[in-house]
Write a protein that holds these residues in place. Sequence first.
Motif, short mmCIF file in Angstrom:
data_model
loop_
_atom_site.label_atom_id
_atom_site.label_comp_id
_atom_site.label_asym_id
_atom_site.label_seq_id
_atom_site.Cartn_x
_atom_site.Cartn_y
_atom_site.Cartn_z
N LEU A 54 -9.67 -19.49 61.80
CA LEU A 54 -11.01 -19.82 61.80
C LEU A 54 -11.78 -18.64 60.66
N LYS A 55 -11.57 -17.44 60.93
CA LYS A 55 -11.90 -16.30 60.24
C LYS A 55 -11.76 -16.57 58.74
N ARG A 56 -10.58 -16.98 58.25
CA ARG A 56 -10.19 -17.40 56.91
C ARG A 56 -10.92 -18.35 56.56
N VAL A 57 -11.33 -19.50 57.29
CA VAL A 57 -11.98 -20.50 56.84
C VAL A 57 -13.36 -20.48 56.57
N LEU A 58 -13.86 -19.43 57.33
CA LEU A 58 -15.32 -18.92 57.22
C LEU A 58 -15.28 -18.09 55.70
N ILE A 59 -14.61 -17.19 55.61
CA ILE A 59 -14.49 -16.67 54.36
C ILE A 59 -14.62 -17.26 53.02
N PHE A 60 -13.71 -18.33 53.31
CA PHE A 60 -13.45 -19.31 52.00
C PHE A 60 -14.94 -20.13 51.92
N LEU A 61 -15.53 -20.59 52.91
CA LEU A 61 -16.93 -21.11 52.96
C LEU A 61 -17.94 -20.10 52.30
N VAL A 62 -17.90 -18.87 53.06
CA VAL A 62 -18.76 -18.04 52.36
C VAL A 62 -18.79 -17.84 50.95
N LEU A 63 -17.44 -17.81 50.55
CA LEU A 63 -17.00 -17.34 49.02
C LEU A 63 -17.48 -18.57 48.32
N TYR A 64 -17.33 -19.78 48.62
CA TYR A 64 -17.62 -20.95 47.99
C TYR A 64 -19.21 -21.05 47.79
N LEU A 65 -20.00 -20.77 49.11
CA LEU A 65 -21.39 -20.99 48.90
C LEU A 65 -21.85 -19.78 48.16
N ALA A 66 -21.38 -18.66 48.19
CA ALA A 66 -21.92 -17.56 47.34
C ALA A 66 -21.64 -17.88 45.80
N ALA A 67 -20.44 -18.22 45.46
CA ALA A 67 -20.15 -18.54 44.04
C ALA A 67 -21.13 -19.68 43.50
N GLY A 68 -21.27 -20.80 44.52
CA GLY A 68 -22.34 -21.86 44.08
C GLY A 68 -23.68 -21.58 43.75
N SER A 90 -30.58 -23.30 45.76
CA SER A 90 -29.31 -23.09 45.07
C SER A 90 -28.10 -23.45 46.29
N VAL A 91 -28.25 -22.90 47.39
CA VAL A 91 -27.51 -23.16 48.69
C VAL A 91 -27.54 -24.35 49.09
N TYR A 92 -28.48 -24.95 49.19
CA TYR A 92 -28.85 -26.61 49.67
C TYR A 92 -28.24 -27.41 48.45
N PHE A 93 -28.38 -27.11 47.51
CA PHE A 93 -27.98 -28.03 46.51
C PHE A 93 -26.29 -27.99 46.39
N CYS A 94 -25.59 -26.72 46.68
CA CYS A 94 -24.12 -26.53 47.17
C CYS A 94 -23.90 -27.57 48.01
N ILE A 95 -24.57 -27.31 49.27
CA ILE A 95 -24.20 -28.31 50.50
C ILE A 95 -24.26 -29.66 50.11
N VAL A 96 -25.32 -30.15 49.63
CA VAL A 96 -25.23 -31.81 49.06
C VAL A 96 -24.23 -31.98 48.34
N THR A 97 -24.06 -30.96 47.41
CA THR A 97 -22.95 -31.38 46.30
C THR A 97 -21.52 -31.44 47.08
N MET A 98 -21.16 -30.46 47.63
CA MET A 98 -19.96 -30.32 48.28
C MET A 98 -19.49 -31.53 49.33
N THR A 99 -20.57 -31.97 49.88
CA THR A 99 -20.45 -32.90 51.15
C THR A 99 -20.68 -34.34 50.46
N THR A 100 -20.98 -34.37 49.00
CA THR A 100 -21.25 -35.74 48.41
C THR A 100 -22.41 -36.53 48.62
N VAL A 101 -23.34 -36.00 49.40
CA VAL A 101 -24.52 -36.63 49.89
C VAL A 101 -25.20 -37.20 48.63
N GLY A 102 -25.62 -36.18 47.88
CA GLY A 102 -26.17 -36.31 46.48
C GLY A 102 -27.63 -37.00 46.87
N TYR A 103 -28.56 -36.36 47.42
CA TYR A 103 -29.98 -37.00 47.60
C TYR A 103 -30.41 -37.58 46.22
#
Length: 340
Positions: A54-68, A90-103
């Motif tokens: 789980l620690k590695r997953v959180l690191i990947f998520l943080v890195l993805y969101l930081a880069a996005g 920018s963070v909100y747009f990342c989440i909406v994009t990665m989850t394919t919600v696309g409001y």
Amino acid sequence: MANDSAKVPLLAGLRDPATPINQVVPPRRRFRHSKSLPQLAGSKSLRDNLHPNLKRVLIFLVLYLAAGTICFYLVRDHIKGLKTNGILDSVYFCIVTMTTVGYGDLVPDSTPSKLLACVFVFSGMALICLALSSAANYLVEKQEFLLVRALHINQKVGELDILKEIETNRVRYKCFMVLSALVVLIVAGTAFLATVEKLDLIDAFYCVCSTITTLGYGDKSFSTAAGRIFAIFWILMSTICLGQLFFCIAEVNTEIRQRALVKLVLAKKVTNVDLEAADIDDDGVVGAAEFIIHRLKEMGKICQEDITAIMEQFEDLDVDQSGTLSPSDILLAQSSYTGN
């Protein structure tokens, strides 16, 4: 293997060494003790080791969101729509994009921003499918013990009994946990949209449903700064939870079909053809291990390729070609591996 070992019973290693060879064994002797139960209560099993860190997953998520966040912040002037705060958007747009919600409340409006969105939608989907969903599954399984204990709160149930029940009904409990979490997220999202975003209950529930299913019409969305802070966490959890629920439903259906097949196999009468097929070593006698293997093949739990691969490993470890494994065989096999 040596020819003189052809008549050695496959379960000979389970016999008490103190028992004479010529002593008659009771015909209905049963082996009821499972060596896997101590492993369930104590050390980690191989399946547990397959769960993501789980620690590695959180690191990947943080890195993805930081880069996005950095990328979309740099091209914020090329994104049109209702904006609140540059970093938050920018963070909100990342989440909406990665989850394919696309409001559609924030939309790329230039070639670089559109290409950037394409990159992040694929990488985000991969992150969710390969990592976050498995992490959510891991967290759900960690709650199964508490769930079973709660269901038997008025009964004297030991830890071993709880572990047995979890093993028997693991998929159903997982489905129940995911469904419960999804209901909580739906209620929380509806209440938040009604109170903070000032939507009526129908519109709030409508927005929740269009979000967690990644439909994202865009006519209703999170438009305030507080709403987008909430959406960053809520959208991620709710979309993953719904995906897990569908996966659990598929698992339950598969388990029901598997159990029906097991009952069908056990109810089938044993014929001479079955005995011939179960006689792996062609000695004219079917031992308990051979019968078990044959039944497991009929149930679809193992296949001939699995048996062949295991037998090849056994023959590699059986250095002295005695037809049995001993500590000396293991040491010789390890030394040969080291020598190679």
